[in-house]
Scaffold this motif. Sequence first.
Motif, PDB file in Angstrom:
ATOM      1  N   LYS A 165       0.843  -1.216   0.000  1.00 46.78           N
ATOM      2  CA  LYS A 165       0.000   0.000   0.000  1.00 46.78           C
ATOM      3  C   LYS A 165       0.868   1.251   0.000  1.00 46.78           C
ATOM      4  CE  LYS A 165      -4.189  -1.673   2.247  1.00 46.78           C
ATOM      5  NZ  LYS A 165      -4.799  -1.894   3.561  1.00 46.78           N
ATOM      6  N   GLU A 168       2.202   1.931  -3.409  1.00 48.09           N
ATOM      7  CA  GLU A 168       1.167   2.512  -4.258  1.00 48.09           C
ATOM      8  C   GLU A 168       0.955   3.989  -3.933  1.00 48.09           C
ATOM      9  OE1 GLU A 168      -0.766   2.626  -7.466  1.00 48.09           O
ATOM     10  OE2 GLU A 168       0.234   0.785  -6.840  1.00 48.09           O
ATOM     11  N   ARG A 169       1.006   4.328  -2.640  1.00 47.48           N
ATOM     12  CA  ARG A 169       0.855   5.738  -2.234  1.00 47.48           C
ATOM     13  C   ARG A 169       1.963   6.608  -2.825  1.00 47.48           C
ATOM     14  NH1 ARG A 169      -0.057   3.923   3.419  1.00 47.48           N
ATOM     15  NH2 ARG A 169      -2.301   3.685   3.670  1.00 47.48           N
ATOM     16  N   ARG A 171       3.693   6.046  -5.450  1.00 48.30           N
ATOM     17  CA  ARG A 171       3.539   6.130  -6.906  1.00 48.30           C
ATOM     18  C   ARG A 171       2.444   7.115  -7.289  1.00 48.30           C
ATOM     19  NH1 ARG A 171       3.721   0.001  -9.132  1.00 48.30           N
ATOM     20  NH2 ARG A 171       2.569   1.011 -10.787  1.00 48.30           N
ATOM     21  N   THR A 172       1.278   6.982  -6.658  1.00 44.95           N
ATOM     22  CA  THR A 172       0.151   7.842  -7.036  1.00 44.95           C
ATOM     23  C   THR A 172       0.368   9.297  -6.622  1.00 44.95           C
ATOM     24  OG1 THR A 172      -1.009   7.170  -5.020  1.00 44.95           O
ATOM     25  CG2 THR A 172      -1.561   5.990  -7.035  1.00 44.95           C
ATOM     26  N   GLU A 180       8.734   0.063  -8.560  1.00 46.39           N
ATOM     27  CA  GLU A 180       8.063  -1.215  -8.814  1.00 46.39           C
ATOM     28  C   GLU A 180       8.448  -2.238  -7.756  1.00 46.39           C
ATOM     29  OE1 GLU A 180       8.312  -2.929 -12.753  1.00 46.39           O
ATOM     30  OE2 GLU A 180       8.841  -0.970 -13.579  1.00 46.39           O
TER      31      GLU A 180
END
Length: 260
Positions: A165, A168-169, A171-172, A180
Amino acid sequence: MGTTVFTIANQKGGVGKTTTAVNLSAALADKGVPVLLIDLDPQANATSAVGVEKHEGKSLYGPLRGEGDAQSLIVRTAYAGLDLIPSEEDLAAAEIELAQTENFLLKLKGVLEPVRASGKYRVIMIDCPPALGMLSMNSLAAADYLLIALQCEYLALEGLGQILKNVERLRTAGVNAGLELGGVVMTMFDGRTNLSRQVVDEVKSHLADKVFAAVIPRTVRLSEAPSFGKTIFAYDATNPGAIAYKALAKEVMDRFQLRG
């Protein structure tokens, strides 16, 4: 070919994270891939595991504060092709101080830019503290790939979701859009138990091709080696742990097209 930055992270301690950082780095160096191992954990276990003594003022604490540079901190280890930026206790202060600075998640990335630009290393391997604090988040922001060391126990999967998670945070939020998951290294495998095999199967069912085929066994010699300031290859080259880390290094070289 440029420099590839890996960070080995897991918010849980005692999962074979530092053991993996040290022995994977040594195995890659042995195969002709120039590696810089960065110890970002204030406990400095990776530093002592490669036989380097801790010295005050020799960690990345200064450069993270804007004082000095990373390249001046690089030391050679006893292993050809493997250099180190050591750690020591003062790095613990960075956890608190980084949060009070501008662009606090990008400090390490900036500090490492000149090292990457030098082209001296094919791989930079960062060993993180066993917590998802400022230092670990900085390492994720600076890395191309995250490698997760995951012990073969039931509770392992709980932490896995949390760290994914966070990836992903980052990255976004645009902090590190290119980050990755490079792969999952299953550690502390006990072939005598069904549990170890079940955990490996379950992780593979979630992450399929991201799980490395090389599984690191639980061996006494592997856990003893750091206390002698040695990699498993220098301590006991025929140990199943040494054989497993050599196999892992070959997989990493193939997966990320690393050649010396």
